[in-house]
Design a protein around this motif. Structure first.
Motif, PDB file in Angstrom:
ATOM      1  N   GLY A  40       0.821  -1.205   0.000  1.00 61.31           N
ATOM      2  CA  GLY A  40       0.000   0.000   0.000  1.00 61.31           C
ATOM      3  C   GLY A  40       0.851   1.249   0.000  1.00 61.31           C
ATOM      4  N   GLU A  41       0.227   2.338  -0.456  1.00 59.86           N
ATOM      5  CA  GLU A  41       0.928   3.623  -0.496  1.00 59.86           C
ATOM      6  C   GLU A  41       0.443   4.512   0.643  1.00 59.86           C
ATOM      7  OE1 GLU A  41       0.899   5.563  -4.309  1.00 59.86           O
ATOM      8  OE2 GLU A  41       1.525   7.483  -3.432  1.00 59.86           O
ATOM      9  N   ILE A  42       1.386   5.116   1.327  1.00 60.53           N
ATOM     10  CA  ILE A  42       1.079   6.033   2.429  1.00 60.53           C
ATOM     11  C   ILE A  42       0.524   7.327   1.843  1.00 60.53           C
ATOM     12  CG2 ILE A  42       2.081   7.373   4.326  1.00 60.53           C
ATOM     13  CD1 ILE A  42       4.279   5.124   4.459  1.00 60.53           C
ATOM     14  N   ILE A  43      -0.713   7.680   2.196  1.00 59.30           N
ATOM     15  CA  ILE A  43      -1.287   8.897   1.611  1.00 59.30           C
ATOM     16  C   ILE A  43      -1.647   9.970   2.637  1.00 59.30           C
ATOM     17  CG2 ILE A  43      -2.086   7.759  -0.514  1.00 59.30           C
ATOM     18  CD1 ILE A  43      -4.902   7.785   0.650  1.00 59.30           C
ATOM     19  N   GLN A  44      -1.646   9.633   3.912  1.00 54.58           N
ATOM     20  CA  GLN A  44      -1.709  10.692   4.917  1.00 54.58           C
ATOM     21  C   GLN A  44      -1.014  10.246   6.194  1.00 54.58           C
ATOM     22  OE1 GLN A  44      -5.851  10.621   7.122  1.00 54.58           O
ATOM     23  NE2 GLN A  44      -6.154  11.503   5.095  1.00 54.58           N
ATOM     24  N   ILE A  45      -0.419  11.228   6.894  1.00 51.62           N
ATOM     25  CA  ILE A  45       0.414  10.924   8.062  1.00 51.62           C
ATOM     26  C   ILE A  45       0.058  11.879   9.195  1.00 51.62           C
ATOM     27  CG2 ILE A  45       2.792  10.782   8.919  1.00 51.62           C
ATOM     28  CD1 ILE A  45       3.767  10.518   6.049  1.00 51.62           C
ATOM     29  N   TYR A  46       0.038  11.356  10.420  1.00 50.54           N
ATOM     30  CA  TYR A  46      -0.135  12.194  11.613  1.00 50.54           C
ATOM     31  C   TYR A  46       1.028  11.933  12.570  1.00 50.54           C
ATOM     32  CZ  TYR A  46      -4.741  12.583   9.600  1.00 50.54           C
ATOM     33  OH  TYR A  46      -5.754  12.816   8.719  1.00 50.54           O
ATOM     34  N   ILE A  47       1.804  12.966  12.833  1.00 50.86           N
ATOM     35  CA  ILE A  47       2.986  12.837  13.699  1.00 50.86           C
ATOM     36  C   ILE A  47       2.939  13.943  14.757  1.00 50.86           C
ATOM     37  CG2 ILE A  47       5.522  12.785  13.763  1.00 50.86           C
ATOM     38  CD1 ILE A  47       5.534  12.432  10.749  1.00 50.86           C
ATOM     39  N   PRO A  48       3.146  13.598  16.031  1.00 51.94           N
ATOM     40  CA  PRO A  48       3.264  14.676  17.026  1.00 51.94           C
ATOM     41  C   PRO A  48       4.449  15.575  16.648  1.00 51.94           C
ATOM     42  CG  PRO A  48       3.108  12.526  18.099  1.00 51.94           C
ATOM     43  CD  PRO A  48       3.291  12.273  16.637  1.00 51.94           C
ATOM     44  N   GLU A  49       4.233  16.884  16.644  1.00 50.95           N
ATOM     45  CA  GLU A  49       5.282  17.840  16.234  1.00 50.95           C
ATOM     46  C   GLU A  49       6.600  17.592  16.973  1.00 50.95           C
ATOM     47  OE1 GLU A  49       5.451  20.136  13.978  1.00 50.95           O
ATOM     48  OE2 GLU A  49       3.436  20.914  13.555  1.00 50.95           O
ATOM     49  N   THR A  50       6.488  17.228  18.249  1.00 53.97           N
ATOM     50  CA  THR A  50       7.688  17.046  19.074  1.00 53.97           C
ATOM     51  C   THR A  50       8.544  15.858  18.633  1.00 53.97           C
ATOM     52  OG1 THR A  50       6.330  15.728  20.570  1.00 53.97           O
ATOM     53  CG2 THR A  50       6.715  18.030  21.185  1.00 53.97           C
ATOM     54  N   CYS A  51       7.976  14.955  17.845  1.00 52.46           N
ATOM     55  CA  CYS A  51       8.711  13.750  17.431  1.00 52.46           C
ATOM     56  C   CYS A  51       9.439  13.935  16.101  1.00 52.46           C
ATOM     57  CB  CYS A  51       7.758  12.574  17.266  1.00 52.46           C
ATOM     58  SG  CYS A  51       6.878  12.153  18.749  1.00 52.46           S
ATOM     59  N   LEU A  52       9.044  14.966  15.349  1.00 60.74           N
ATOM     60  CA  LEU A  52       9.573  15.127  13.992  1.00 60.74           C
ATOM     61  C   LEU A  52      10.823  16.000  14.025  1.00 60.74           C
ATOM     62  CD1 LEU A  52       9.067  14.477  11.004  1.00 60.74           C
ATOM     63  CD2 LEU A  52       7.608  16.510  10.886  1.00 60.74           C
ATOM     64  N   GLU A  53      11.960  15.426  13.688  1.00 61.80           N
ATOM     65  CA  GLU A  53      13.212  16.187  13.745  1.00 61.80           C
ATOM     66  C   GLU A  53      13.488  16.880  12.413  1.00 61.80           C
ATOM     67  OE1 GLU A  53      16.205  13.860  15.794  1.00 61.80           O
ATOM     68  OE2 GLU A  53      14.831  13.680  17.510  1.00 61.80           O
ATOM     69  N   LYS A  54      14.438  17.808  12.444  1.00 62.23           N
ATOM     70  CA  LYS A  54      14.664  18.690  11.294  1.00 62.23           C
ATOM     71  C   LYS A  54      14.917  17.962   9.984  1.00 62.23           C
ATOM     72  CE  LYS A  54      16.191  23.069  13.240  1.00 62.23           C
ATOM     73  NZ  LYS A  54      17.350  23.702  13.867  1.00 62.23           N
ATOM     74  N   ASP A  55      15.647  16.857  10.040  1.00 61.22           N
ATOM     75  CA  ASP A  55      16.008  16.158   8.799  1.00 61.22           C
ATOM     76  C   ASP A  55      14.940  15.166   8.352  1.00 61.22           C
ATOM     77  OD1 ASP A  55      16.346  14.191  10.679  1.00 61.22           O
ATOM     78  OD2 ASP A  55      18.411  13.699  10.150  1.00 61.22           O
ATOM     79  N   GLY A  56      13.812  15.112   9.091  1.00 66.35           N
ATOM     80  CA  GLY A  56      12.744  14.196   8.708  1.00 66.35           C
ATOM     81  C   GLY A  56      12.706  12.936   9.564  1.00 66.35           C
ATOM     82  N   PHE A  57      13.776  12.677  10.313  1.00 66.64           N
ATOM     83  CA  PHE A  57      13.805  11.520  11.218  1.00 66.64           C
ATOM     84  C   PHE A  57      12.682  11.666  12.243  1.00 66.64           C
ATOM     85  CE2 PHE A  57      15.249   9.737  15.323  1.00 66.64           C
ATOM     86  CZ  PHE A  57      15.437   8.406  14.962  1.00 66.64           C
ATOM     87  N   ILE A  58      11.947  10.582  12.477  1.00 73.06           N
ATOM     88  CA  ILE A  58      10.894  10.605  13.497  1.00 73.06           C
ATOM     89  C   ILE A  58      11.409   9.911  14.758  1.00 73.06           C
ATOM     90  CG2 ILE A  58       8.521   9.992  14.057  1.00 73.06           C
ATOM     91  CD1 ILE A  58       7.997   9.730  11.026  1.00 73.06           C
ATOM     92  N   ASN A  59      11.407  10.648  15.853  1.00 74.22           N
ATOM     93  CA  ASN A  59      11.864  10.092  17.123  1.00 74.22           C
ATOM     94  C   ASN A  59      10.749   9.228  17.712  1.00 74.22           C
ATOM     95  OD1 ASN A  59      12.540   9.674  19.865  1.00 74.22           O
ATOM     96  ND2 ASN A  59      13.953  11.421  19.753  1.00 74.22           N
ATOM     97  N   LEU A  60      10.825   7.935  17.445  1.00 73.70           N
ATOM     98  CA  LEU A  60       9.761   7.014  17.861  1.00 73.70           C
ATOM     99  C   LEU A  60       9.675   6.890  19.373  1.00 73.70           C
ATOM    100  CD1 LEU A  60      10.233   4.119  15.259  1.00 73.70           C
ATOM    101  CD2 LEU A  60       8.701   6.088  15.109  1.00 73.70           C
TER     102      LEU A  60
END
Lengths: 214, 214
Positions: B156-176
């Motif tokens: 499947g293709e990812i078509i929408q994403i919800y990430i807590p702002e605090t988890c999303l780092e500058k380079d796109g890495f998501i702090n799980l």
């Protein structure tokens, strides 16, 4: 606050940023070293975070290959020899494991370049990583082309396993923390784990309980 | 001491023991809740540990389905509606998440049975899990039959994403870890993680360095 990213925003995102987002999004991953040799017996080792379980009987695992180097050396070795090894990564070797992802010239062994030690066990033709505590040998079974993005899925059967006795519990569960096995997230983040619980088999009419002794 | 298990020993092993060994062997896995609805809009949620990354452009993930219930409800809902959600599991819901694996009667919603809350976001037809911090919506793209053991791979293709702002780092890495995302091993073991490091992109002629600030 929640950041909502739409399909359109994703497609317009800086390429490297999107790679990080999408690679992180799937959650924690298995991260292993795959050992192969070409027909001239030169040992090759490469890090993969795309290993996944397909079934227990027959015991099958899958690995996804991108159409680019350096994964292609591992890929062509597997197709040529039919054999490969999967080696768990622990805290003492994760930096060397990460270094195997560098694009070395063809013919250069990542074992030599990173200081990891190839070892041959029980007449299996592909090299294991001596520093890895938990490892298993695979016989290639099937190749599936994923045409939608030009990747390839290789399916293999587990035909030999090496587990430290202390990690193997009575019911067959392998305590990966005792083997110091790591997990990864995204492209470059390595993590150790802390077990919260093992839970009983879920049934509709029954409360789940902990399988761990108090 | 190392336990060596041969192919022959594996095939003669007690079935449940083999299931535990083989499911543990692949290392730590992504563990997520998959939300779907049938055409009558009844919400369904099921735990999966077979999610894997296939590519970032287009953004694709794979899920493996066994030919048995309860996974088949999720499977038929995806084929009927084309839409599903992936919801990360955190410490406050992992027991409820595990309970979704019980074989409830067809027509019974695991949401109701486990107390997880279905939520519909931005007109996406499949239900999300409200208690999950990190989640994304998928458009079904391709079905691949793995004939060797009668499982099926859905891409499947990812078509929408919800990430807590605090988890999303500058380079796109998501702090799980900031999202409290868990990992699992074997069939029933849940783990939180402790990050060891993020490592720089590996190059043949360069020492890798830490990407984390001191």
């Amino acid at each position: 606050m929640t950041r909502h990213i739409t399909s359109k925003e994703l497609s317009e995102m800086d390429k490297q940023e999107r790679v990080h987002v999408i690679n992180s999004l799937g959650g924690f991953k298995s991260v292993v070293l795959v050992g192969t040799s070409c027909q001239k017996l030169k040992p090759n080792v490469a890090i993969f975070s795309s290993l996944f379980h397909i079934g227990a009987n027959p015991p099958l695992v899958g690995l996804v290959f991108r159409p680019t180097p350096p994964e292609r050396d591992t890929y062509s070795n597997i197709l040529a020899t039919g054999r490969y090894t999967i080696n768990h990564i622990n805290e003492s070797i994760y930096r060397q494991a990460h270094q195997t992802s560098a694009r070395y010239e063809k013919g250069i062994s990542e074992f030599e370049m990173t200081g990891l030690t190839p070892t041959y066990l029980d007449d299996f033709s592909a090299p294991y990583v001596a520093e890895s505590h938990l490892k298993f040998g695979i016989q290639f079974r099937e190749k599936i082309d994923i045409t939608i993005n030009h990747t390839t899925l290789l399916i293999g059967e587990i035909i030999q396993i090496y587990i430290p006795e202390t990690c193997l519990e009575k019911d067959g569960f392998i305590n990966l923390e005792k083997a110091n096995t790591l997990t990864c997230s995204g492209l470059d983040s390595y993590h150790r784990t802390i077990q919260l619980d093992r839970l009983s088999y879920a049934k509709p009419d029954k409360e789940i309980t902990s399988l761990l002794k108090d």
